[in-house]
Design a protein around this motif. Sequence first.
Motif, PDB file in Angstrom:
ATOM      1  N   GLU A  49       0.825  -1.204   0.000  1.00 52.73           N
ATOM      2  CA  GLU A  49       0.000   0.000   0.000  1.00 52.73           C
ATOM      3  C   GLU A  49       0.864   1.261   0.000  1.00 52.73           C
ATOM      4  OE1 GLU A  49      -3.394   2.347  -0.133  1.00 52.73           O
ATOM      5  OE2 GLU A  49      -3.086   0.216  -0.519  1.00 52.73           O
ATOM      6  N   SER A  50       1.933   1.276   0.807  1.00 52.39           N
ATOM      7  CA  SER A  50       2.780   2.473   0.849  1.00 52.39           C
ATOM      8  C   SER A  50       3.535   2.651  -0.467  1.00 52.39           C
ATOM      9  CB  SER A  50       3.747   2.414   2.028  1.00 52.39           C
ATOM     10  OG  SER A  50       4.632   1.321   1.901  1.00 52.39           O
ATOM     11  N   LEU A  51       3.907   1.544  -1.101  1.00 50.14           N
ATOM     12  CA  LEU A  51       4.543   1.633  -2.412  1.00 50.14           C
ATOM     13  C   LEU A  51       3.575   2.219  -3.431  1.00 50.14           C
ATOM     14  CD1 LEU A  51       6.823   1.106  -4.406  1.00 50.14           C
ATOM     15  CD2 LEU A  51       6.048  -1.268  -4.591  1.00 50.14           C
ATOM     16  N   LYS A  52       2.334   1.765  -3.377  1.00 49.49           N
ATOM     17  CA  LYS A  52       1.301   2.278  -4.281  1.00 49.49           C
ATOM     18  C   LYS A  52       1.094   3.780  -4.069  1.00 49.49           C
ATOM     19  CE  LYS A  52      -3.600   1.539  -5.495  1.00 49.49           C
ATOM     20  NZ  LYS A  52      -4.148   2.837  -5.048  1.00 49.49           N
ATOM     21  N   LEU A  53       1.008   4.199  -2.797  1.00 49.37           N
ATOM     22  CA  LEU A  53       0.819   5.614  -2.487  1.00 49.37           C
ATOM     23  C   LEU A  53       2.023   6.447  -2.919  1.00 49.37           C
ATOM     24  CD1 LEU A  53      -0.801   5.291   1.064  1.00 49.37           C
ATOM     25  CD2 LEU A  53      -1.911   6.160  -1.008  1.00 49.37           C
ATOM     26  N   SER A  54       3.218   5.881  -2.775  1.00 51.26           N
ATOM     27  CA  SER A  54       4.428   6.584  -3.200  1.00 51.26           C
ATOM     28  C   SER A  54       4.421   6.817  -4.705  1.00 51.26           C
ATOM     29  CB  SER A  54       5.675   5.783  -2.800  1.00 51.26           C
ATOM     30  OG  SER A  54       5.788   5.671  -1.395  1.00 51.26           O
ATOM     31  N   LEU A  55       4.026   5.795  -5.451  1.00 51.43           N
ATOM     32  CA  LEU A  55       3.970   5.920  -6.908  1.00 51.43           C
ATOM     33  C   LEU A  55       2.895   6.906  -7.342  1.00 51.43           C
ATOM     34  CD1 LEU A  55       4.370   2.164  -7.915  1.00 51.43           C
ATOM     35  CD2 LEU A  55       6.050   3.988  -8.220  1.00 51.43           C
ATOM     36  N   GLU A  56       1.763   6.867  -6.678  1.00 51.18           N
ATOM     37  CA  GLU A  56       0.645   7.730  -7.067  1.00 51.18           C
ATOM     38  C   GLU A  56       0.880   9.190  -6.703  1.00 51.18           C
ATOM     39  OE1 GLU A  56      -2.742   5.983  -5.203  1.00 51.18           O
ATOM     40  OE2 GLU A  56      -3.085   4.548  -6.837  1.00 51.18           O
ATOM     41  N   SER A  57       1.469   9.435  -5.522  1.00 50.02           N
ATOM     42  CA  SER A  57       1.633  10.805  -5.042  1.00 50.02           C
ATOM     43  C   SER A  57       2.951  11.438  -5.478  1.00 50.02           C
ATOM     44  CB  SER A  57       1.550  10.837  -3.512  1.00 50.02           C
ATOM     45  OG  SER A  57       2.657  10.169  -2.929  1.00 50.02           O
ATOM     46  N   GLY A  58       3.953  10.584  -5.788  1.00 46.91           N
ATOM     47  CA  GLY A  58       5.265  11.115  -6.121  1.00 46.91           C
ATOM     48  C   GLY A  58       6.045  11.538  -4.893  1.00 46.91           C
ATOM     49  N   GLU A  59       5.546  11.190  -3.695  1.00 42.90           N
ATOM     50  CA  GLU A  59       6.227  11.464  -2.430  1.00 42.90           C
ATOM     51  C   GLU A  59       6.319  10.173  -1.624  1.00 42.90           C
ATOM     52  OE1 GLU A  59       4.764  16.128  -1.951  1.00 42.90           O
ATOM     53  OE2 GLU A  59       3.983  14.597  -0.581  1.00 42.90           O
ATOM     54  N   THR A  60       7.303  10.104  -0.733  1.00 47.16           N
ATOM     55  CA  THR A  60       7.543   8.852  -0.012  1.00 47.16           C
ATOM     56  C   THR A  60       6.474   8.566   1.046  1.00 47.16           C
ATOM     57  OG1 THR A  60       9.061  10.030   1.477  1.00 47.16           O
ATOM     58  CG2 THR A  60      10.030   8.807  -0.378  1.00 47.16           C
ATOM     59  N   TRP A  61       6.002   7.335   1.037  1.00 45.85           N
ATOM     60  CA  TRP A  61       5.116   6.770   2.054  1.00 45.85           C
ATOM     61  C   TRP A  61       5.769   5.484   2.554  1.00 45.85           C
ATOM     62  CZ3 TRP A  61      -0.033   7.999   3.703  1.00 45.85           C
ATOM     63  CH2 TRP A  61      -0.570   9.153   3.115  1.00 45.85           C
ATOM     64  N   PHE A  62       5.618   5.224   3.845  1.00 43.71           N
ATOM     65  CA  PHE A  62       6.224   4.038   4.422  1.00 43.71           C
ATOM     66  C   PHE A  62       5.234   3.319   5.343  1.00 43.71           C
ATOM     67  CE2 PHE A  62       9.631   7.197   3.794  1.00 43.71           C
ATOM     68  CZ  PHE A  62      10.423   6.505   2.901  1.00 43.71           C
ATOM     69  N   TRP A  63       5.671   2.151   5.839  1.00 44.19           N
ATOM     70  CA  TRP A  63       4.888   1.415   6.820  1.00 44.19           C
ATOM     71  C   TRP A  63       5.653   1.417   8.135  1.00 44.19           C
ATOM     72  CZ3 TRP A  63       0.223  -0.250   7.900  1.00 44.19           C
ATOM     73  CH2 TRP A  63       0.052  -1.179   8.924  1.00 44.19           C
ATOM     74  N   SER A  64       5.011   1.921   9.191  1.00 44.23           N
ATOM     75  CA  SER A  64       5.637   1.957  10.506  1.00 44.23           C
ATOM     76  C   SER A  64       5.407   0.629  11.210  1.00 44.23           C
ATOM     77  CB  SER A  64       5.054   3.103  11.343  1.00 44.23           C
ATOM     78  OG  SER A  64       5.497   3.015  12.685  1.00 44.23           O
ATOM     79  N   ARG A  65       6.493  -0.074  11.503  1.00 38.74           N
ATOM     80  CA  ARG A  65       6.369  -1.360  12.193  1.00 38.74           C
ATOM     81  C   ARG A  65       5.995  -1.172  13.658  1.00 38.74           C
ATOM     82  NH1 ARG A  65      11.993  -4.136  11.286  1.00 38.74           N
ATOM     83  NH2 ARG A  65      12.616  -2.027  11.895  1.00 38.74           N
ATOM     84  N   SER A  66       6.432  -0.062  14.264  1.00 43.26           N
ATOM     85  CA  SER A  66       6.126   0.173  15.680  1.00 43.26           C
ATOM     86  C   SER A  66       4.684   0.608  15.882  1.00 43.26           C
ATOM     87  CB  SER A  66       7.075   1.221  16.262  1.00 43.26           C
ATOM     88  OG  SER A  66       6.963   2.451  15.549  1.00 43.26           O
ATOM     89  N   ARG A  67       4.195   1.480  14.968  1.00 41.88           N
ATOM     90  CA  ARG A  67       2.816   1.977  15.115  1.00 41.88           C
ATOM     91  C   ARG A  67       1.810   1.145  14.324  1.00 41.88           C
ATOM     92  NH1 ARG A  67       5.568   6.723  13.837  1.00 41.88           N
ATOM     93  NH2 ARG A  67       4.463   6.867  11.852  1.00 41.88           N
ATOM     94  N   GLN A  68       2.347   0.275  13.454  1.00 45.11           N
ATOM     95  CA  GLN A  68       1.485  -0.557  12.611  1.00 45.11           C
ATOM     96  C   GLN A  68       0.506   0.297  11.792  1.00 45.11           C
ATOM     97  OE1 GLN A  68       1.365  -4.328  12.294  1.00 45.11           O
ATOM     98  NE2 GLN A  68       3.446  -3.592  12.774  1.00 45.11           N
ATOM     99  N   GLU A  69       1.081   1.283  11.106  1.00 45.60           N
ATOM    100  CA  GLU A  69       0.252   2.139  10.260  1.00 45.60           C
ATOM    101  C   GLU A  69       1.090   2.772   9.157  1.00 45.60           C
ATOM    102  OE1 GLU A  69      -1.303   5.091  12.882  1.00 45.60           O
ATOM    103  OE2 GLU A  69       0.538   6.270  12.927  1.00 45.60           O
ATOM    104  N   LEU A  70       0.411   3.242   8.126  1.00 41.16           N
ATOM    105  CA  LEU A  70       1.073   3.957   7.045  1.00 41.16           C
ATOM    106  C   LEU A  70       1.504   5.331   7.533  1.00 41.16           C
ATOM    107  CD1 LEU A  70      -1.470   3.080   4.232  1.00 41.16           C
ATOM    108  CD2 LEU A  70       0.920   2.352   4.242  1.00 41.16           C
ATOM    109  N   TRP A  71       2.623   5.835   7.013  1.00 38.21           N
ATOM    110  CA  TRP A  71       2.983   7.222   7.325  1.00 38.21           C
ATOM    111  C   TRP A  71       3.593   7.901   6.112  1.00 38.21           C
ATOM    112  CZ3 TRP A  71       8.346   8.728   8.078  1.00 38.21           C
ATOM    113  CH2 TRP A  71       9.245   7.661   8.091  1.00 38.21           C
ATOM    114  N   HIS A  72       3.150   9.120   5.928  1.00 36.08           N
ATOM    115  CA  HIS A  72       3.590   9.960   4.818  1.00 36.08           C
ATOM    116  C   HIS A  72       4.736  10.820   5.326  1.00 36.08           C
ATOM    117  CE1 HIS A  72       2.526  13.516   1.924  1.00 36.08           C
ATOM    118  NE2 HIS A  72       3.607  12.871   1.545  1.00 36.08           N
ATOM    119  N   LYS A  73       5.935  10.601   4.816  1.00 31.01           N
ATOM    120  CA  LYS A  73       7.105  11.335   5.292  1.00 31.01           C
ATOM    121  C   LYS A  73       6.898  12.839   5.121  1.00 31.01           C
ATOM    122  CE  LYS A  73      11.299  12.146   6.673  1.00 31.01           C
ATOM    123  NZ  LYS A  73      11.645  12.049   8.097  1.00 31.01           N
ATOM    124  N   GLY A  74       7.013  13.585   6.238  1.00 29.89           N
ATOM    125  CA  GLY A  74       6.886  15.039   6.191  1.00 29.89           C
ATOM    126  C   GLY A  74       5.467  15.548   6.310  1.00 29.89           C
TER     127      GLY A  74
END
Length: 242
Positions: A49-74
């Motif tokens: 999902e974060s890879l998909k969001l990164s490709l679609e938005s052109g900005e980095t998205w990741f998956w937080s293992r500690s919070r167990q949720e997606l996060w948009h860098k910045g």
Amino acid sequence: MTNVSNEIKEQLSLEQVVEHIRWSDGLVPAIVQDAETRQVLMMAYMNRESLKLSLESGETWFWSRSRQELWHKGATSGNVQTITSLKYDCDGDTLLVEVKPNGPACHTGAVTCFHNEIVGSPEQSADQTSGDSSATTASASSESRFEVLAELESVIAERERERPEGAYTTYLFDKGVDKILKKIGEEASETIIAAKNKDNDELRLEVSDLMYHLLVLLQERKLPLDDIMSELSRRHERPRRD
């Protein structure tokens, strides 16, 4: 849809990319590199999902293992990373994301998360062995001198995001830009008075207060300190000699 993601999609669809990646528990490490300086900024994890969001938005998205949720860098700090290139390695188990960063990558306020040096570069070791370590020492000292500003910027951003009760910074953000500007005016006046009185002890305190409130203003306006440093650098660039 950004030009970056369009270019990537021309080469491989998201489904094809997913098939080429060797996921480990649904995740793949992503190394983020500054596209201009080539400096490695950080390492985080992406899921599908974060890879998909990164490709679609052109900005980095990741998956937080500690919070167990997606996060948009910045998303909260404003230090977003605009993707210029996204690749996977020969084994398909690591991503390389080249970006144009809009501010520090590290939550401490440092430009890169990899700022804790264990062993210096061979060039630095050679300089030290030959006794010519003054330039290296001066450079490291210069960087560490201003590290507190980056750390303070990070703390102020955290205060704005979390708004801890009773914190003075929370009070300023709650009151808004007019209150922040009023405090800057007060601190600037007190700085002038301290300087006129030739009281360096008082001047040190007042300049510190003024700089703190200026950083609060920059955060309120979502203007990274890096932008100010870049502007100062641009103004004081020395003309090159042929």
